[in-house]
Design a protein around this motif. Structure first.
Motif, PDB file in Angstrom:
ATOM      1  N   VAL A  74       0.840  -1.203   0.000  1.00  0.00           N
ATOM      2  CA  VAL A  74       0.000   0.000   0.000  1.00  0.00           C
ATOM      3  C   VAL A  74       0.874   1.253   0.000  1.00  0.00           C
ATOM      4  CG1 VAL A  74      -1.635   1.331   1.393  1.00  0.00           C
ATOM      5  CG2 VAL A  74      -2.024  -1.104   1.014  1.00  0.00           C
ATOM      6  N   GLU A  75       1.936   1.240   0.784  1.00  0.00           N
ATOM      7  CA  GLU A  75       2.838   2.401   0.808  1.00  0.00           C
ATOM      8  C   GLU A  75       3.478   2.633  -0.552  1.00  0.00           C
ATOM      9  OE1 GLU A  75       5.569   1.672   3.975  1.00  0.00           O
ATOM     10  OE2 GLU A  75       4.108   2.121   5.539  1.00  0.00           O
ATOM     11  N   GLU A  76       3.878   1.568  -1.225  1.00  0.00           N
ATOM     12  CA  GLU A  76       4.459   1.707  -2.566  1.00  0.00           C
ATOM     13  C   GLU A  76       3.424   2.246  -3.547  1.00  0.00           C
ATOM     14  OE1 GLU A  76       7.512   1.223  -4.043  1.00  0.00           O
ATOM     15  OE2 GLU A  76       8.240   1.174  -1.973  1.00  0.00           O
ATOM     16  N   SER A  77       2.185   1.794  -3.420  1.00  0.00           N
ATOM     17  CA  SER A  77       1.130   2.206  -4.340  1.00  0.00           C
ATOM     18  C   SER A  77       0.709   3.653  -4.116  1.00  0.00           C
ATOM     19  CB  SER A  77      -0.066   1.273  -4.182  1.00  0.00           C
ATOM     20  OG  SER A  77      -1.071   1.612  -5.083  1.00  0.00           O
ATOM     21  N   ARG A  78       0.939   4.172  -2.918  1.00  0.00           N
ATOM     22  CA  ARG A  78       0.569   5.568  -2.626  1.00  0.00           C
ATOM     23  C   ARG A  78       1.583   6.573  -3.151  1.00  0.00           C
ATOM     24  NH1 ARG A  78      -1.860   5.395   3.516  1.00  0.00           N
ATOM     25  NH2 ARG A  78      -3.856   4.497   2.929  1.00  0.00           N
ATOM     26  N   LYS A  79       2.745   6.105  -3.536  1.00  0.00           N
ATOM     27  CA  LYS A  79       3.752   7.020  -4.068  1.00  0.00           C
ATOM     28  C   LYS A  79       3.256   7.584  -5.403  1.00  0.00           C
ATOM     29  CE  LYS A  79       7.703   4.910  -1.824  1.00  0.00           C
ATOM     30  NZ  LYS A  79       8.945   4.158  -1.980  1.00  0.00           N
ATOM     31  N   GLY A 102       2.412   8.307  -9.011  1.00  0.00           N
ATOM     32  CA  GLY A 102       2.436   7.401 -10.155  1.00  0.00           C
ATOM     33  C   GLY A 102       1.887   6.026  -9.829  1.00  0.00           C
ATOM     34  N   GLY A 103       1.679   5.745  -8.564  1.00  0.00           N
ATOM     35  CA  GLY A 103       1.135   4.449  -8.153  1.00  0.00           C
ATOM     36  C   GLY A 103      -0.371   4.390  -8.367  1.00  0.00           C
ATOM     37  N   VAL A 163      -5.911   6.816  -8.288  1.00  0.00           N
ATOM     38  CA  VAL A 163      -7.326   6.744  -7.890  1.00  0.00           C
ATOM     39  C   VAL A 163      -7.676   7.905  -6.966  1.00  0.00           C
ATOM     40  CG1 VAL A 163      -8.998   5.388  -6.571  1.00  0.00           C
ATOM     41  CG2 VAL A 163      -7.512   4.254  -8.224  1.00  0.00           C
ATOM     42  N   ALA A 164      -6.782   8.257  -6.059  1.00  0.00           N
ATOM     43  CA  ALA A 164      -7.042   9.381  -5.155  1.00  0.00           C
ATOM     44  C   ALA A 164      -7.151  10.689  -5.933  1.00  0.00           C
ATOM     45  CB  ALA A 164      -5.935   9.471  -4.110  1.00  0.00           C
ATOM     46  N   ALA A 165      -6.295  10.880  -6.925  1.00  0.00           N
ATOM     47  CA  ALA A 165      -6.346  12.106  -7.724  1.00  0.00           C
ATOM     48  C   ALA A 165      -7.645  12.180  -8.527  1.00  0.00           C
ATOM     49  CB  ALA A 165      -5.140  12.161  -8.655  1.00  0.00           C
ATOM     50  N   ILE A 166      -8.049  11.074  -9.111  1.00  0.00           N
ATOM     51  CA  ILE A 166      -9.293  11.057  -9.881  1.00  0.00           C
ATOM     52  C   ILE A 166     -10.486  11.319  -8.964  1.00  0.00           C
ATOM     53  CG2 ILE A 166     -10.844   9.547 -11.191  1.00  0.00           C
ATOM     54  CD1 ILE A 166      -8.319   8.219 -12.353  1.00  0.00           C
TER      55      ILE A 166
END
Length: 86
Positions: free
Chosen positions: A47-52, A54-55, A60-63
């Motif tokens: 999860v930490e890697e995916s939150r960086k 480009g992850g 999804v958070a930006a959208i």
């Protein structure tokens, strides 16, 4: 010379069997807890890697920030699709 007849050891009593069962359960719980802890550590790192930037989660958070109602609608449709399969 002894005249005593050697006797075989008596079977374990209820208390001894209960203690053995509790020990086995304790070991099993310890093993499960250790495995669960390792799985949580791996999931946390993913999860930490995916939150960086480009992850996948960052995207999804930006959208979601840009279009919250559309994201809610997509999540609702996804939930309906999953619920109908069961």
């Amino acid at each position: 010379m002894s005249t005593e007849i050697p006797q075989s050891p008596s079977p374990p009593g209820v208390a001894e069997r209960a203690i053995d069962a509790a020990t086995d359960v304790s070991r099993t719980i310890g093993e499960v807890a250790g495995g669960l802890h390792a799985a949580v550590d791996r999931l946390t790192s993913v999860v930490e890697e995916s939150r960086k930037p480009g992850g996948a989660l960052a995207t999804v958070a930006a959208i979601t920030r840009e279009a919250p109602l559309a994201s809610l609608f997509v999540a609702f449709l996804f939930g309906v699709a999953v619920a109908r399969r069961r």
